[in-house]
Design an enzyme around this catalytic site. Structure first.
Site, short mmCIF file in Angstrom:
data_model
loop_
_atom_site.label_atom_id
_atom_site.label_comp_id
_atom_site.label_asym_id
_atom_site.label_seq_id
_atom_site.Cartn_x
_atom_site.Cartn_y
_atom_site.Cartn_z
CB SER A 165 -0.42 0.04 1.12
OG SER A 165 -0.29 0.04 2.57
CE LYS A 166 -1.75 6.70 -3.08
NZ LYS A 166 -3.20 6.26 -3.29
NE ARG A 167 0.21 -0.08 5.68
CZ ARG A 167 0.79 -0.51 6.21
NH1 ARG A 167 1.96 -0.85 7.47
NH2 ARG A 167 0.36 -2.17 6.06
N GLY A 218 5.86 3.12 0.06
CA GLY A 218 6.36 4.25 -0.58
C GLY A 218 5.56 4.14 -1.75
#
Ligand code: GLU
Length: 468
Positions: free
Chosen positions: A238-240, A242
């Protein structure tokens, strides 16, 4: 003939996981001399947008994953789906359901409270055939409830599902829009797909889809469900973790071939080989070497691969790739022309050190810019009384050269260092600071040759002035 498809839902950008699925489909098609089809699954009209369709296509093009047919859009095909739905209803393989959303929610709730399976209780299964005053109703697929269905998967092997776990799924909502599990089967049949290659988040859908194939009387394709890509903490990517969007990697200065090379190794191996030319991948690819367990995204490895690709890509090609980054970094202006051969030569001196195109562009600054800024420490250490006279002498000698090649400038350096009995470094480091602003650069004679006589003399003058 092998026919495969990539079927993204345009509810976001092309991300790493989707790109890997597209790549495996593309490779399987190319390896088998088959066809690769692009199909946009936009039946969820509330979340799908034209911008995302364009973004996905842009990502596919950047990765050089060319398709042979499509892009097809499911929203253009509603009439086809409806005709298949009518057929199933006529044959009694699907039925109309008039349960309202509130009723379903209430029953689901009750079932969960009483420890029963929350699946549809089959209320309209036997009774709902004639249209009622409530209107059209939704259409549900009559799912077999006895026995098992086996998914024979090219990666997972054979996986059994109990039919009594499967819901009578809605294949058309009461607003007339068909649903994913149904349209995917109709499209795969209609587009003559032989191998369905997709993420294993769809494995649970496959038994349902197999029953729909059977109900329609079509042959069941082969399946390959690719294990998910996870972040370093083993959670779903997911976005967290990167950047997950493919185009973000383009913006960060990755070469698409490096990204493709990285993606293929997330779930496929060929001995311990790490670097593959595209043609080599096409030749070697098969599902026999596909991994069964999930892959973990490793940004450092991707960066390493990118540096390898920058190193081995011919400088003439890097010229085109690096230009947009020179504009972004403010080193050249939009539309400014640079001599391609000259820029290629400059790149050759730097491509061994740059890990991304952004780094490469930044390191080109002192070749291109009119003026340079000194790193304060480097200036203090090397541009001082000790180097002043040497720089003056060098400037005077260089000014007499008509041929400013690295062999000629080297001779000038040699003459000065021999005369004063000093090491090359004693002259080269101050010159390096004068030319580049810092203490690290490619060989100083190459730097002079690329910067050229006129700018070199100017920069030496400026350094002498700075010393005072
Ligand atoms: N549209 C689905 C998705 O984006 C893919 C469905 C499939 O490949 O069968 O996840």
């Amino acid at each position: 003939m092998v026919r495969v498809r990539f079927a993204p839902s345009p509810t976001g950008h092309l991300h790493i996981g989707g790109a890997r699925t597209a790549l495996f489909n593309w490779l399987y098609a190319r390896n088998n001399g088959g066809k690769f089809i692009l199909r946009i699954e936009d039946t969820d009209t509330t979340r799908s947008t034209d911008e995302y369709i364009e973004a996905i296509i842009e990502g596919m093009k950047w990765l050089n994953l060319d398709w042979d047919e499509g892009p097809f859009r499911q929203t253009d095909r509603f009439d086809i789906y409806r005709s298949y739905i009518d057929r199933l209803v006529d044959e009694g393989k699907a039925y109309r359901c008039y349960c309202t959303a509130e009723e379903l929610e209430q029953r689901r709730h009750e079932a969960l409270e009483q420890g029963r399976s929350p699946k549809y209780d089959g209320r309209c299964r036997e009774s709902g055939q004639e249209a009622r005053s409530k209107g059209q109703g939704a259409v549900r697929f009559r799912m077999p409830q006895e026995g098992q269905v086996i998914v024979n998967d090219m990666i997972k092997g054979s996986v059994a599902f109990d039919n009594n776990q499967l819901d009578d799924l809605i294949i058309m909502r009461s607003d007339g829009t068909p649903t994913y599990n149904f349209v995917v089967v109709v499209d795969d049949v209609d587009m003559k797909i032989t191998h369905v290659i997709r993420g294993d988040d769809h494995l649970n859908n496959t038994p349902k889809q197999i029953h729909i194939y059977k109900a329609l009387g079509y042959e069941i394709p082969e399946f390959a469900h690719l294990p998910m890509i996870l972040g370093s903490d083993k959670a779903r990517l997911s976005k967290r973790h990167g950047a997950t969007s493919v185009m973000a990697y383009k913006d960060m200065g990755y070469l698409s071939d490096a990204l493709v090379n990285y993606l293929v190794r997330l779930g496929w191996a060929y001995g311990d080989q790490e670097i593959f030319a595209r043609e080599e991948l096409v030749k070697c690819f098969s599902f026999e070497n596909a991994g069964k367990s999930s892959a973990i995204l490793n940004p450092e490895k991707l960066l390493w691969l990118n540096s390898q690709y920058i190193m081995k890509t011919p400088a003439e090609e890097l010229v085109e790739f690096v230009k947009p980054f020179l504009v972004i970094e403010g080193i050249i202006s939009e539309g400014q022309d640079l001599d391609r051969i000259w820029l290629g030569k400059a790149i050759t001196t730097l491509q061994e050190r740059a890990k991304t195109l952004v780094e490469l562009a930044k390191s080109l600054r002192y070749y291109i810019a009119e003026d340079i800024e000194y790193d304060e420490k480097a200036k203090a250490k090397f541009l001082n009384e000790k180097s002043r006279d040497l720089l003056v002498e060098l400037q005077n000698s260089l000014a007499t050269l008509s041929d400013f090649s690295h062999t000629e400038t080297e001779k000038v350096f040699k003459a000065i260092t021999e005369k004063h009995n000093i090491k090359l470094g004693n002259l080269a480091q101050p010159v390096r600071v004068a030319m580049t602003g810092g203490t690290e650069s490619p060989g100083i004679f190459e730097v002079l040759e690329i910067v050229g006589k006129e700018k070199t003399i100017k920069r030496l003058e400026k350094a002498i002035e700075a010393i005072g």
